[in-house]
Design a protein around this motif. Sequence first.
Motif, PDB file in Angstrom:
ATOM      1  N   ASP A 106      39.047  41.765  34.487  1.00 41.34           N
ATOM      2  CA  ASP A 106      40.260  42.573  34.607  1.00 41.34           C
ATOM      3  C   ASP A 106      40.939  42.256  35.935  1.00 41.34           C
ATOM      4  N   ALA A 107      42.144  41.715  35.874  1.00 44.81           N
ATOM      5  CA  ALA A 107      42.846  41.275  37.080  1.00 44.81           C
ATOM      6  C   ALA A 107      43.154  42.422  38.035  1.00 44.81           C
ATOM      7  N   GLU A 108      43.152  43.662  37.543  1.00 41.82           N
ATOM      8  CA  GLU A 108      43.484  44.812  38.381  1.00 41.82           C
ATOM      9  C   GLU A 108      42.251  45.540  38.909  1.00 41.82           C
ATOM     10  N   ASN A 109      41.078  44.977  38.653  1.00 40.02           N
ATOM     11  CA  ASN A 109      39.828  45.600  39.080  1.00 40.02           C
ATOM     12  C   ASN A 109      39.204  44.748  40.187  1.00 40.02           C
ATOM     13  N   PRO A 110      39.399  45.124  41.463  1.00 39.00           N
ATOM     14  CA  PRO A 110      38.891  44.293  42.561  1.00 39.00           C
ATOM     15  C   PRO A 110      37.389  44.032  42.488  1.00 39.00           C
ATOM     16  N   ALA A 111      36.598  45.014  42.036  1.00 40.86           N
ATOM     17  CA  ALA A 111      35.149  44.818  41.954  1.00 40.86           C
ATOM     18  C   ALA A 111      34.802  43.782  40.892  1.00 40.86           C
ATOM     19  N   ALA A 112      35.504  43.819  39.756  1.00 36.86           N
ATOM     20  CA  ALA A 112      35.254  42.841  38.700  1.00 36.86           C
ATOM     21  C   ALA A 112      35.671  41.447  39.153  1.00 36.86           C
TER      22      ALA A 112
ATOM     23  N   PRO B 118      35.884  33.077  48.628  1.00 40.52           N
ATOM     24  CA  PRO B 118      36.835  34.152  48.325  1.00 40.52           C
ATOM     25  C   PRO B 118      38.279  33.830  48.694  1.00 40.52           C
ATOM     26  N   THR B 119      38.496  32.744  49.457  1.00 45.62           N
ATOM     27  CA  THR B 119      39.859  32.369  49.815  1.00 45.62           C
ATOM     28  C   THR B 119      40.520  31.494  48.750  1.00 45.62           C
ATOM     29  N   HIS B 120      39.773  31.108  47.706  1.00 45.82           N
ATOM     30  CA  HIS B 120      40.334  30.279  46.644  1.00 45.82           C
ATOM     31  C   HIS B 120      40.945  31.181  45.576  1.00 45.82           C
ATOM     32  N   PRO B 121      42.261  31.170  45.418  1.00 45.46           N
ATOM     33  CA  PRO B 121      42.919  32.098  44.490  1.00 45.46           C
ATOM     34  C   PRO B 121      42.565  31.819  43.033  1.00 45.46           C
TER      35      PRO B 121
ATOM     36  N   LEU C 122      44.881  41.663  46.234  1.00 50.89           N
ATOM     37  CA  LEU C 122      44.716  40.480  47.079  1.00 50.89           C
ATOM     38  C   LEU C 122      43.402  39.761  46.805  1.00 50.89           C
ATOM     39  N   GLU C 123      42.421  40.477  46.263  1.00 50.40           N
ATOM     40  CA  GLU C 123      41.150  39.832  45.914  1.00 50.40           C
ATOM     41  C   GLU C 123      41.362  38.703  44.901  1.00 50.40           C
ATOM     42  N   ALA C 124      42.376  38.855  44.040  1.00 50.54           N
ATOM     43  CA  ALA C 124      42.636  37.841  43.008  1.00 50.54           C
ATOM     44  C   ALA C 124      43.432  36.666  43.538  1.00 50.54           C
TER      45      ALA C 124
END
Length: 311
Positions: free
Chosen positions: A21-27, A39-42, A88-90
């Motif tokens: 889920d693109a809106e779930n930072p934990a997922a 984590p810096t690779h989008p 931003l995690e995504a």
Amino acid sequence: MLRAGGLVALPTETVYGLGADAENPAAVARIFEVKGRPPTHPLIVHIGSADRLDDWVEEVPDTARLLARRFWPGPLTLVLRRGRRVPLEATGGLETVAVRVPDHPVALALLSAFGGGVTAPSANRFGAVSPTVADHVRTELGDAVDFVLDGGPCEVGVESTIVDVTGPVPSILRPGGVTREELEAALGAPLAVPETSTVRVPGQHPSHYAPRARVVLVEPGRVAAEAERAQEAGHRVGVLLPAESAGTPVEAHAVVTLPASLAVYARGLYGYLRALDEQGCDLIVASLPPEEGLGLAITNRLHRAAGPRPA
């Protein structure tokens, strides 16, 4: 599973993706953990139709609308300014987001039923050969994936083309399933393919799409000779033999004679690399196709596969 924050491997026309889920930072964070991805690779956000693009980005320039109408659903990713809906995690912390609509009935059905966006990099370990059938996902990621949707073999076989449309002149940041020639015909103008970019996107790591075996690139007419030299030096050599050299005797542990069609070559590329790994090769000798049509994407993948490996 997506709504519960799980990871779902899904087929697309390019390669299998590891979806969350693109809106779930934990997922989304689980994707990075499972893949071993920095984590810096989008990541790319997959949506169900071009009509939903405005929901995910800050603004849609006319060029982006034109390309979306022409190539979506399809193997084209557009880089735009991030909308509030995208964490931003995504995006690897960037204020840009990569978005596309995949051209696969199973992926589109999932996106339609889910109703949101799905971040889905290739469903493999970071830097390794991308999966083009469901068994590749199961073999490489195992129980780390909560659900694997089997949609059969991927039709394109290499990742999407990534086009940056945030500036006045669009540029290709990663060649892929939509060719440079097709994009230029749609836009009526030439497109740049810069070697470096200030915008980070997937597939830019020096070593990427790499099999376990080391990949060596030579001129087409030197493939057989280089394979023989390496074999004599004690390597278990795998060869990607150009179509024009079919029938040439090659001293090697394993030989794949490539198809003349670039579309068929692209569809099979990752399968060929996996097969040579499975046959125990420790070195693969290959040459680059002409940089026209899908040859540009194949060349990009082979250069990355032959890149310097992490220590």
